[in-house]
Structure formats: C-alpha cells, structure tokens
Design a protein around this motif. Structure first.
Motif, PDB file in Angstrom:
ATOM      1  N   LEU A   1      87.669  93.569 -31.947  1.00 41.43           N
ATOM      2  CA  LEU A   1      87.105  94.736 -31.701  1.00 41.43           C
ATOM      3  C   LEU A   1      88.101  95.893 -32.077  1.00 41.43           C
ATOM      4  CD1 LEU A   1      85.363  96.513 -30.092  1.00 41.43           C
ATOM      5  CD2 LEU A   1      86.968  96.338 -28.064  1.00 41.43           C
ATOM      6  N   VAL A   2      86.979  96.845 -33.132  1.00 39.68           N
ATOM      7  CA  VAL A   2      87.786  97.938 -33.514  1.00 39.68           C
ATOM      8  C   VAL A   2      87.359  99.321 -32.888  1.00 39.68           C
ATOM      9  CG1 VAL A   2      88.546  99.469 -35.640  1.00 39.68           C
ATOM     10  CG2 VAL A   2      88.360  96.892 -35.609  1.00 39.68           C
ATOM     11  N   GLY A   3      87.829 100.046 -31.950  1.00 42.84           N
ATOM     12  CA  GLY A   3      87.200 101.231 -31.533  1.00 42.84           C
ATOM     13  C   GLY A   3      87.189 102.482 -32.202  1.00 42.84           C
TER      14      GLY A   3
ATOM     15  N   PHE B   1      81.288 101.283 -32.002  1.00 44.84           N
ATOM     16  CA  PHE B   1      82.557 100.462 -32.219  1.00 44.84           C
ATOM     17  C   PHE B   1      82.234  99.358 -33.129  1.00 44.84           C
ATOM     18  CE2 PHE B   1      80.070  98.878 -28.526  1.00 44.84           C
ATOM     19  CZ  PHE B   1      79.747  97.669 -28.860  1.00 44.84           C
ATOM     20  N   THR B   2      83.138  98.805 -33.713  1.00 40.84           N
ATOM     21  CA  THR B   2      82.839  97.768 -34.999  1.00 40.84           C
ATOM     22  C   THR B   2      83.719  96.665 -34.468  1.00 40.84           C
ATOM     23  OG1 THR B   2      83.176  99.585 -36.308  1.00 40.84           O
ATOM     24  CG2 THR B   2      83.394  97.479 -37.154  1.00 40.84           C
ATOM     25  N   LEU B   3      82.972  95.522 -34.815  1.00 40.10           N
ATOM     26  CA  LEU B   3      83.618  93.962 -34.602  1.00 40.10           C
ATOM     27  C   LEU B   3      83.955  93.619 -36.122  1.00 40.10           C
ATOM     28  CD1 LEU B   3      81.304  92.502 -32.142  1.00 40.10           C
ATOM     29  CD2 LEU B   3      83.499  92.999 -31.773  1.00 40.10           C
ATOM     30  N   VAL B   4      85.288  93.123 -36.287  1.00 36.50           N
ATOM     31  CA  VAL B   4      85.552  92.708 -37.490  1.00 36.50           C
ATOM     32  C   VAL B   4      86.226  91.430 -37.366  1.00 36.50           C
ATOM     33  CG1 VAL B   4      86.079  95.033 -38.345  1.00 36.50           C
ATOM     34  CG2 VAL B   4      88.073  93.614 -37.450  1.00 36.50           C
ATOM     35  N   ARG B   5      86.130  90.648 -38.577  1.00 36.17           N
ATOM     36  CA  ARG B   5      86.416  89.100 -38.619  1.00 36.17           C
ATOM     37  C   ARG B   5      87.133  88.883 -40.417  1.00 36.17           C
ATOM     38  NH1 ARG B   5      83.094  83.962 -37.055  1.00 36.17           N
ATOM     39  NH2 ARG B   5      81.950  84.483 -38.895  1.00 36.17           N
ATOM     40  N   GLY B   6      88.123  88.294 -40.237  1.00 38.28           N
ATOM     41  CA  GLY B   6      88.653  87.764 -41.475  1.00 38.28           C
ATOM     42  C   GLY B   6      89.302  89.018 -42.058  1.00 38.28           C
ATOM     43  N   GLY B   7      89.899  88.713 -43.433  1.00 33.76           N
ATOM     44  CA  GLY B   7      90.764  89.663 -44.171  1.00 33.76           C
ATOM     45  C   GLY B   7      91.888  89.873 -43.914  1.00 33.76           C
ATOM     46  N   MET B   8      92.636  90.941 -44.020  1.00 36.80           N
ATOM     47  CA  MET B   8      93.854  91.336 -43.489  1.00 36.80           C
ATOM     48  C   MET B   8      94.006  92.461 -42.292  1.00 36.80           C
ATOM     49  SD  MET B   8      95.600  89.874 -45.735  1.00 36.80           S
ATOM     50  CE  MET B   8      97.278  90.548 -45.744  1.00 36.80           C
TER      51      MET B   8
ATOM     52  N   GLU C   1      91.239  97.955 -42.746  1.00 28.85           N
ATOM     53  CA  GLU C   1      90.002  98.176 -42.613  1.00 28.85           C
ATOM     54  C   GLU C   1      89.241  97.786 -43.743  1.00 28.85           C
ATOM     55  OE1 GLU C   1      88.110 100.865 -39.907  1.00 28.85           O
ATOM     56  OE2 GLU C   1      89.562 101.086 -38.738  1.00 28.85           O
ATOM     57  N   GLN C   2      89.556  98.008 -44.981  1.00 27.21           N
ATOM     58  CA  GLN C   2      88.732  97.994 -46.084  1.00 27.21           C
ATOM     59  C   GLN C   2      88.540  96.609 -46.641  1.00 27.21           C
ATOM     60  OE1 GLN C   2      86.847 100.576 -46.831  1.00 27.21           O
ATOM     61  NE2 GLN C   2      88.260 101.680 -45.280  1.00 27.21           N
ATOM     62  N   GLU C   3      89.404  95.772 -45.880  1.00 25.56           N
ATOM     63  CA  GLU C   3      89.556  94.343 -46.484  1.00 25.56           C
ATOM     64  C   GLU C   3      88.858  93.242 -45.547  1.00 25.56           C
ATOM     65  OE1 GLU C   3      90.583  93.568 -49.406  1.00 25.56           O
ATOM     66  OE2 GLU C   3      90.715  95.564 -49.963  1.00 25.56           O
ATOM     67  N   TYR C   4      88.212  93.481 -44.405  1.00 23.78           N
ATOM     68  CA  TYR C   4      87.646  92.573 -43.587  1.00 23.78           C
ATOM     69  C   TYR C   4      86.582  91.837 -44.343  1.00 23.78           C
ATOM     70  CZ  TYR C   4      90.295  94.604 -39.956  1.00 23.78           C
ATOM     71  OH  TYR C   4      91.393  94.709 -39.161  1.00 23.78           O
ATOM     72  N   GLU C   5      86.568  90.633 -44.254  1.00 20.44           N
ATOM     73  CA  GLU C   5      85.333  89.788 -44.618  1.00 20.44           C
ATOM     74  C   GLU C   5      83.991  90.170 -44.124  1.00 20.44           C
ATOM     75  OE1 GLU C   5      86.586  85.739 -44.498  1.00 20.44           O
ATOM     76  OE2 GLU C   5      88.501  86.263 -45.044  1.00 20.44           O
ATOM     77  N   GLU C   6      84.104  90.265 -42.750  1.00 18.45           N
ATOM     78  CA  GLU C   6      82.832  90.788 -42.123  1.00 18.45           C
ATOM     79  C   GLU C   6      83.000  91.842 -41.211  1.00 18.45           C
ATOM     80  OE1 GLU C   6      80.526  86.998 -40.980  1.00 18.45           O
ATOM     81  OE2 GLU C   6      82.369  86.282 -41.000  1.00 18.45           O
ATOM     82  N   THR C   7      81.981  92.598 -41.121  1.00 16.57           N
ATOM     83  CA  THR C   7      82.096  93.781 -40.212  1.00 16.57           C
ATOM     84  C   THR C   7      80.687  94.030 -39.541  1.00 16.57           C
ATOM     85  OG1 THR C   7      81.655  95.513 -41.851  1.00 16.57           O
ATOM     86  CG2 THR C   7      84.031  95.072 -41.478  1.00 16.57           C
ATOM     87  N   VAL C   8      80.575  94.324 -38.277  1.00 17.68           N
ATOM     88  CA  VAL C   8      79.381  94.871 -37.741  1.00 17.68           C
ATOM     89  C   VAL C   8      79.674  96.153 -36.863  1.00 17.68           C
ATOM     90  CG1 VAL C   8      79.428  93.244 -35.972  1.00 17.68           C
ATOM     91  CG2 VAL C   8      77.477  94.250 -36.420  1.00 17.68           C
ATOM     92  N   THR C   9      79.104  97.166 -37.479  1.00 23.24           N
ATOM     93  CA  THR C   9      79.263  98.252 -36.254  1.00 23.24           C
ATOM     94  C   THR C   9      78.038  98.721 -35.512  1.00 23.24           C
ATOM     95  OG1 THR C   9      80.494  99.235 -38.190  1.00 23.24           O
ATOM     96  CG2 THR C   9      79.635 100.756 -36.655  1.00 23.24           C
ATOM     97  N   LEU C  10      78.167  98.857 -34.336  1.00 24.65           N
ATOM     98  CA  LEU C  10      77.386  98.822 -33.375  1.00 24.65           C
ATOM     99  C   LEU C  10      77.464 100.346 -32.516  1.00 24.65           C
ATOM    100  CD1 LEU C  10      77.659  95.356 -31.808  1.00 24.65           C
ATOM    101  CD2 LEU C  10      75.876  96.136 -33.150  1.00 24.65           C
ATOM    102  N   LYS C  11      76.369 100.870 -32.282  1.00 25.09           N
ATOM    103  CA  LYS C  11      76.305 102.155 -31.606  1.00 25.09           C
ATOM    104  C   LYS C  11      75.380 101.975 -30.290  1.00 25.09           C
ATOM    105  CE  LYS C  11      74.451 106.743 -32.481  1.00 25.09           C
ATOM    106  NZ  LYS C  11      73.735 107.597 -33.403  1.00 25.09           N
ATOM    107  N   ALA C  12      76.277 102.593 -29.195  1.00 26.72           N
ATOM    108  CA  ALA C  12      75.545 102.640 -27.897  1.00 26.72           C
ATOM    109  C   ALA C  12      74.633 103.765 -27.695  1.00 26.72           C
ATOM    110  CB  ALA C  12      76.649 102.515 -26.791  1.00 26.72           C
TER     111      ALA C  12
END
Length: 156
Positions: free
Chosen positions: A72-74, A82-89, A93-104
C-alpha cells in the motif's frame, strides 16, 4: 438470511466492502481517469474488484492478493485515493512493475480502506490464514479462543 454473512469475521482477518474507482492508467487527455467504478471487497488478504456500470457488475473480477507482494502506498497530497504496488525497486515509485490506483468516494472512506489494508498487511505478517484458520462454519465460535474472547457479549 444472506445479509448476515457480511458481519461474520473470519478469525483475526480483516474484511471490508465498498465502492472504489479504479484509475485508468492510459486515459485520454479529456477523459476522467477515475470513471471506472468498482464494487470492492477485501477479505482474508485479497482485494477483489468488480467493474460496475449503473449498479450492474460488468467485466471480469480482478483479484489483488496482498500476500503476493502488493504493498500500500498512501497519498499525502490526495487523501481520497491510494495505490497498490508490486514488484520493482522498493522506494522508487517510478519503477514498480504493477500499480493500481484507487479512489474512494471521500477522504474518510479512503481512510477506512487504508486502515483496513494496513491491518490486513499486519495480519498477513502475523501469519495470515496459517496463523488462525477459521473454525468450521457449523460450530458456534468457542469462547476463550486465542482472539481474546468474542465481542458478542458475556459468555453463557
């Protein structure tokens, strides 16, 4: 009574349901990136999103298994997302393999989701399902279990 099932907590795990808007990463210049409305459900370490239109579920269900590396990245600047990220360094933040940003729907709502996701991460860190397998459904929960007793009131 189908309505009751949402209130039953599996032992120790966190569950939450609501509506989230999923950001479309390759949106057009004048397109609302958050027009994708999803019915969201967090349970036992898995966030499931189902795209809805006019209240009807359309499209495939997406599953984000938090035990499989999603973090989780707030957003300090925009508290309703907020954003969920996976993979990368980590930390880049620029280097994640997968990101999904969600808005409530609101900052308060996003705060609840972020809390629940953090609790889920903690629950997984404590061993998740392996740590506390839910009891069989037929039996009422025993009092005096490892969870510090139940919240349903005094024991008989």
């Amino acid at each position: 009574g189908k309505q009751q099932s949402g209130l039953v907590m599996s032992q120790g795990s966190v569950s939450h349901a609501g509506v989230l808007r999923k950001k479309k990463e390759d949106h057009g210049m004048f397109e609302d990136p958050y027009k994708t409305l999803c019915a969201a459900c967090l349970d036992r370490g898995v966030l499931e999103l189902r795209v809805t239109q006019n209240g009807e579920v359309v499209g495939l269900q997406e599953r984000y298994d938090l035990a499989k590396g999603w973090m989780l990245v707030g957003r300090e600047d925009k508290k309703d997302r907020f954003t969920l990220v996976r993979g990368g360094m980590p930390g880049d933040e620029q280097e994640y393999e997968e990101t999904v940003t969600l808005k409530a729907e609101s900052k308060q709502d996003a705060g609840v989701w972020i809390d629940k996701l953090r609790q889920t991460a903690q629950w997984l860190a404590d061993g998740g399902l392996n740590h506390a397998a839910p009891p069989p459904k037929q039996q009422p929960a025993r009092t005096g279990s490892a969870g510090g007793g139940s919240l349903q009131g005094p024991a008989p």
